[in-house]
Scaffold this motif. Structure first.
Motif, PDB file in Angstrom:
ATOM      1  N   ARG A 157       0.874  -1.175   0.000  1.00  0.00           N
ATOM      2  CA  ARG A 157       0.000   0.000   0.000  1.00  0.00           C
ATOM      3  C   ARG A 157       0.909   1.221   0.000  1.00  0.00           C
ATOM      4  O   ARG A 157       1.742   1.377   0.893  1.00  0.00           O
ATOM      5  CB  ARG A 157      -0.927  -0.018   1.215  1.00  0.00           C
ATOM      6  CG  ARG A 157      -1.970   1.069   1.165  1.00  0.00           C
ATOM      7  CD  ARG A 157      -2.978   0.937   2.292  1.00  0.00           C
ATOM      8  NE  ARG A 157      -4.087   0.056   1.957  1.00  0.00           N
ATOM      9  CZ  ARG A 157      -4.452  -0.997   2.657  1.00  0.00           C
ATOM     10  NH1 ARG A 157      -3.776  -1.331   3.731  1.00  0.00           N
ATOM     11  NH2 ARG A 157      -5.470  -1.738   2.281  1.00  0.00           N
ATOM     12  N   ASP A 162      14.039   4.451  -1.562  1.00  0.00           N
ATOM     13  CA  ASP A 162      13.970   5.912  -1.488  1.00  0.00           C
ATOM     14  C   ASP A 162      12.558   6.379  -1.144  1.00  0.00           C
ATOM     15  O   ASP A 162      12.175   7.512  -1.415  1.00  0.00           O
ATOM     16  CB  ASP A 162      14.431   6.535  -2.816  1.00  0.00           C
ATOM     17  CG  ASP A 162      13.596   6.047  -3.985  1.00  0.00           C
ATOM     18  OD1 ASP A 162      12.748   5.151  -3.785  1.00  0.00           O
ATOM     19  OD2 ASP A 162      13.780   6.561  -5.102  1.00  0.00           O
ATOM     20  N   GLU A 163      11.768   5.474  -0.521  1.00  0.00           N
ATOM     21  CA  GLU A 163      10.394   5.830  -0.185  1.00  0.00           C
ATOM     22  C   GLU A 163      10.371   6.874   0.941  1.00  0.00           C
ATOM     23  O   GLU A 163      11.160   6.790   1.881  1.00  0.00           O
ATOM     24  CB  GLU A 163       9.611   4.586   0.275  1.00  0.00           C
ATOM     25  CG  GLU A 163       9.125   3.683  -0.844  1.00  0.00           C
ATOM     26  CD  GLU A 163      10.243   2.898  -1.522  1.00  0.00           C
ATOM     27  OE1 GLU A 163      11.282   2.638  -0.855  1.00  0.00           O
ATOM     28  OE2 GLU A 163      10.102   2.573  -2.710  1.00  0.00           O
ATOM     29  N   PRO A 164       9.437   7.818   0.852  1.00  0.00           N
ATOM     30  CA  PRO A 164       9.334   8.841   1.903  1.00  0.00           C
ATOM     31  C   PRO A 164       8.798   8.299   3.229  1.00  0.00           C
ATOM     32  O   PRO A 164       8.992   8.915   4.274  1.00  0.00           O
ATOM     33  CB  PRO A 164       8.356   9.860   1.302  1.00  0.00           C
ATOM     34  CG  PRO A 164       7.590   9.105   0.260  1.00  0.00           C
ATOM     35  CD  PRO A 164       8.517   8.055  -0.268  1.00  0.00           C
ATOM     36  N   GLU A 165       8.144   7.144   3.193  1.00  0.00           N
ATOM     37  CA  GLU A 165       7.612   6.547   4.429  1.00  0.00           C
ATOM     38  C   GLU A 165       7.589   5.031   4.231  1.00  0.00           C
ATOM     39  O   GLU A 165       7.582   4.551   3.093  1.00  0.00           O
ATOM     40  CB  GLU A 165       6.198   7.082   4.731  1.00  0.00           C
ATOM     41  CG  GLU A 165       5.187   6.761   3.649  1.00  0.00           C
ATOM     42  CD  GLU A 165       3.815   7.407   3.889  1.00  0.00           C
ATOM     43  OE1 GLU A 165       3.625   8.095   4.904  1.00  0.00           O
ATOM     44  OE2 GLU A 165       2.936   7.184   3.039  1.00  0.00           O
ATOM     45  N   PRO A 166       7.558   4.258   5.337  1.00  0.00           N
ATOM     46  CA  PRO A 166       7.562   2.805   5.193  1.00  0.00           C
ATOM     47  C   PRO A 166       6.313   2.355   4.430  1.00  0.00           C
ATOM     48  O   PRO A 166       5.234   2.913   4.623  1.00  0.00           O
ATOM     49  CB  PRO A 166       7.523   2.294   6.634  1.00  0.00           C
ATOM     50  CG  PRO A 166       7.803   3.455   7.516  1.00  0.00           C
ATOM     51  CD  PRO A 166       7.498   4.693   6.740  1.00  0.00           C
ATOM     52  N   GLU A 208       3.334  -0.288   3.582  1.00  0.00           N
ATOM     53  CA  GLU A 208       2.608  -1.353   4.265  1.00  0.00           C
ATOM     54  C   GLU A 208       2.564  -2.574   3.354  1.00  0.00           C
ATOM     55  O   GLU A 208       2.164  -2.465   2.185  1.00  0.00           O
ATOM     56  CB  GLU A 208       1.187  -0.885   4.595  1.00  0.00           C
ATOM     57  CG  GLU A 208       0.397  -1.905   5.391  1.00  0.00           C
ATOM     58  CD  GLU A 208      -1.080  -1.501   5.552  1.00  0.00           C
ATOM     59  OE1 GLU A 208      -1.842  -2.331   6.057  1.00  0.00           O
ATOM     60  OE2 GLU A 208      -1.442  -0.382   5.168  1.00  0.00           O
ATOM     61  N   MET A 236      -3.405   2.487   7.556  1.00  0.00           N
ATOM     62  CA  MET A 236      -3.026   3.399   6.467  1.00  0.00           C
ATOM     63  C   MET A 236      -2.690   4.762   7.061  1.00  0.00           C
ATOM     64  O   MET A 236      -3.457   5.276   7.882  1.00  0.00           O
ATOM     65  CB  MET A 236      -4.211   3.522   5.501  1.00  0.00           C
ATOM     66  CG  MET A 236      -3.808   3.967   4.109  1.00  0.00           C
ATOM     67  SD  MET A 236      -5.226   4.125   2.979  1.00  0.00           S
ATOM     68  CE  MET A 236      -6.141   2.620   3.304  1.00  0.00           C
ATOM     69  N   PHE A 238       4.614  14.257   3.864  1.00  0.00           N
ATOM     70  CA  PHE A 238       4.020  13.019   4.376  1.00  0.00           C
ATOM     71  C   PHE A 238       3.763  13.145   5.878  1.00  0.00           C
ATOM     72  O   PHE A 238       4.317  14.032   6.537  1.00  0.00           O
ATOM     73  CB  PHE A 238       4.938  11.827   4.050  1.00  0.00           C
ATOM     74  CG  PHE A 238       4.889  11.463   2.584  1.00  0.00           C
ATOM     75  CD1 PHE A 238       4.095  10.424   2.138  1.00  0.00           C
ATOM     76  CD2 PHE A 238       5.607  12.202   1.642  1.00  0.00           C
ATOM     77  CE1 PHE A 238       4.017  10.102   0.793  1.00  0.00           C
ATOM     78  CE2 PHE A 238       5.526  11.886   0.291  1.00  0.00           C
ATOM     79  CZ  PHE A 238       4.738  10.835  -0.134  1.00  0.00           C
ATOM     80  N   ASN A 294       4.773  11.608   8.306  1.00  0.00           N
ATOM     81  CA  ASN A 294       5.953  11.485   9.175  1.00  0.00           C
ATOM     82  C   ASN A 294       6.865  12.711   9.072  1.00  0.00           C
ATOM     83  O   ASN A 294       7.969  12.716   9.609  1.00  0.00           O
ATOM     84  CB  ASN A 294       6.738  10.209   8.831  1.00  0.00           C
ATOM     85  CG  ASN A 294       7.209  10.184   7.374  1.00  0.00           C
ATOM     86  OD1 ASN A 294       6.983  11.146   6.626  1.00  0.00           O
ATOM     87  ND2 ASN A 294       7.862   9.109   6.976  1.00  0.00           N
ATOM     88  N   GLU A 354       8.312  13.826   6.306  1.00  0.00           N
ATOM     89  CA  GLU A 354       9.164  13.788   5.098  1.00  0.00           C
ATOM     90  C   GLU A 354       8.555  14.646   3.992  1.00  0.00           C
ATOM     91  O   GLU A 354       7.342  14.622   3.775  1.00  0.00           O
ATOM     92  CB  GLU A 354       9.290  12.351   4.583  1.00  0.00           C
ATOM     93  CG  GLU A 354      10.275  11.492   5.339  1.00  0.00           C
ATOM     94  CD  GLU A 354      11.736  11.865   5.063  1.00  0.00           C
ATOM     95  OE1 GLU A 354      12.095  12.046   3.892  1.00  0.00           O
ATOM     96  OE2 GLU A 354      12.502  11.992   6.054  1.00  0.00           O
ATOM     97  N   GLN A 355       9.395  15.383   3.293  1.00  0.00           N
ATOM     98  CA  GLN A 355       8.915  16.209   2.182  1.00  0.00           C
ATOM     99  C   GLN A 355       9.482  15.697   0.864  1.00  0.00           C
ATOM    100  O   GLN A 355      10.627  15.244   0.802  1.00  0.00           O
ATOM    101  CB  GLN A 355       9.336  17.666   2.408  1.00  0.00           C
ATOM    102  CG  GLN A 355       8.857  18.186   3.752  1.00  0.00           C
ATOM    103  CD  GLN A 355       8.502  19.656   3.717  1.00  0.00           C
ATOM    104  OE1 GLN A 355       8.627  20.332   2.703  1.00  0.00           O
ATOM    105  NE2 GLN A 355       8.028  20.178   4.848  1.00  0.00           N
ATOM    106  N   ARG A 356       8.671  15.740  -0.175  1.00  0.00           N
ATOM    107  CA  ARG A 356       9.102  15.330  -1.512  1.00  0.00           C
ATOM    108  C   ARG A 356       8.476  16.238  -2.553  1.00  0.00           C
ATOM    109  O   ARG A 356       7.360  16.744  -2.349  1.00  0.00           O
ATOM    110  CB  ARG A 356       8.641  13.903  -1.819  1.00  0.00           C
ATOM    111  CG  ARG A 356       9.348  12.803  -1.067  1.00  0.00           C
ATOM    112  CD  ARG A 356      10.781  12.586  -1.573  1.00  0.00           C
ATOM    113  NE  ARG A 356      11.355  11.360  -1.028  1.00  0.00           N
ATOM    114  CZ  ARG A 356      11.770  11.196   0.223  1.00  0.00           C
ATOM    115  NH1 ARG A 356      11.668  12.200   1.075  1.00  0.00           N
ATOM    116  NH2 ARG A 356      12.284  10.039   0.611  1.00  0.00           N
ATOM    117  N   PHE A 416       7.296  15.649  -6.320  1.00  0.00           N
ATOM    118  CA  PHE A 416       7.087  14.673  -7.386  1.00  0.00           C
ATOM    119  C   PHE A 416       6.558  15.386  -8.633  1.00  0.00           C
ATOM    120  O   PHE A 416       5.935  16.441  -8.529  1.00  0.00           O
ATOM    121  CB  PHE A 416       6.063  13.606  -6.958  1.00  0.00           C
ATOM    122  CG  PHE A 416       6.561  12.654  -5.902  1.00  0.00           C
ATOM    123  CD1 PHE A 416       7.911  12.340  -5.788  1.00  0.00           C
ATOM    124  CD2 PHE A 416       5.676  12.040  -5.025  1.00  0.00           C
ATOM    125  CE1 PHE A 416       8.370  11.460  -4.805  1.00  0.00           C
ATOM    126  CE2 PHE A 416       6.118  11.152  -4.045  1.00  0.00           C
ATOM    127  CZ  PHE A 416       7.471  10.863  -3.938  1.00  0.00           C
TER     128      PHE A 416
END
Lengths: 183, 183
Positions: free
Chosen positions: A62, A138-142, A144, B1, B28, B30, B32-34, B36
């Motif tokens: 996810r 390189d995912e911004p969050e873990p 699921e 989620m 995000f 958490n 984190e900034q991205r 895209f």
């Protein structure tokens, strides 16, 4: 099948960090002329992997999708990096995204996304004989990880969590393959 | 989620006649900034139709695809025009592309193409109870209509004439549906 159209000219008309749009000036075999726009495909292609934990269970992920602005349930995927073959890319992606490597990886099919206006292709691969292994992505969050039984594919189709055509196609192909193997 | 990321800003970074690319500035949950890039989806969406001539035979088309620079075998498809609903658009497209209208059209699924970087969706529809009817399309040359038995889907997968993921997915879905109906 008619002769392929003649491409008289291609011309870059828009460009960003990730995307390039070009005009294609075409002359069909009947003399008709058209100017179409298309997205140019760069890089080494993409892989989308069906990681099977056992003969019944696939590992879905996810992940937030910026195109549709929602969390999508789907298969692990990513770009092939320079120097990698498809199988190395697939193995790296599943280590990054579902925490497993695979002893056996096979190519199911190379599919196009929207061949009328995109050059992109995605290689659909099946990964079996998994073993726990991780690589930093390189995912911004873990992400699921969501184990899903292949005999519940109908639920995935009926629901709205998984909408990606490529992922659903790959799951149908693998379900068919395992149904034949288990017969 | 997790909670959906916050979209701090979107910004157009490239644009052509058909395509618009925008940057999405995301934060995000958490922290984190991205940034895209994504293709913006305009218009009223697209339809891709499985026109069934009888309980076994689908009508495919062979059409030149500018993205992949080859003739591709696949299902009829096109954009929804202003004022049309999905069913009207589907019926028009099959009249234009395979020379038939349909008394019954049903939605199979709305799928995304590449949700990570495209907002595009395609509505997959099943068309049954066909009748001969044509409408002029905007194709540069006549399309070849190719009747194909659903029980030969494996050959389509194994060959390289049909590569489009959306078309192959729709065919799997309809084959499953007819297998249940014929049981």
């Amino acid at each position: 099948m008619p002769r392929l159209p003649i491409i008289h000219k291609t011309q870059l008309v828009a460009s960003s960090r990730l995307f390039q749009v070009e005009e294609v000036h075409l002359e069909f075999s009947n003399g008709e002329q058209r100017i179409f726009e298309r997205l140019v495909s760069r890089g080494y292609g993409a892989v989308l992997i069906v990681p099977m934990l056992d003969n019944e269970t696939v590992l879905l992920i996810r992940e937030y999708s910026a195109g549709t602005e929602r969390y999508e349930l789907g298969l692990p995927k990513g770009k092939v990096e320079p120097g990698e073959d498809l199988f190395e890319a697939a193995n790296r992606e599943i280590m990054e995204e579902v925490g497993h490597g695979a002893h056996h990886i096979q190519l199911l099919k190379r599919v196009s996304l929207a061949p009328g206006y995109m050059g992109h292709h995605t290689n659909l691969l099946l990964a079996r004989d998994l073993y726990p292994a991780t690589q930093p992505g390189d995912e911004p969050e873990p992400l699921e990880v969501v184990p899903w039984k292949l005999n519940r594919l109908d639920e995935l189709i009926a629901g709205n969590e998984c909408t990606e055509g490529r992922s659903l196609l790959a799951l149908y192909m693998v379900r068919d393959l395992f149904m034949r193997l288990n017969r």
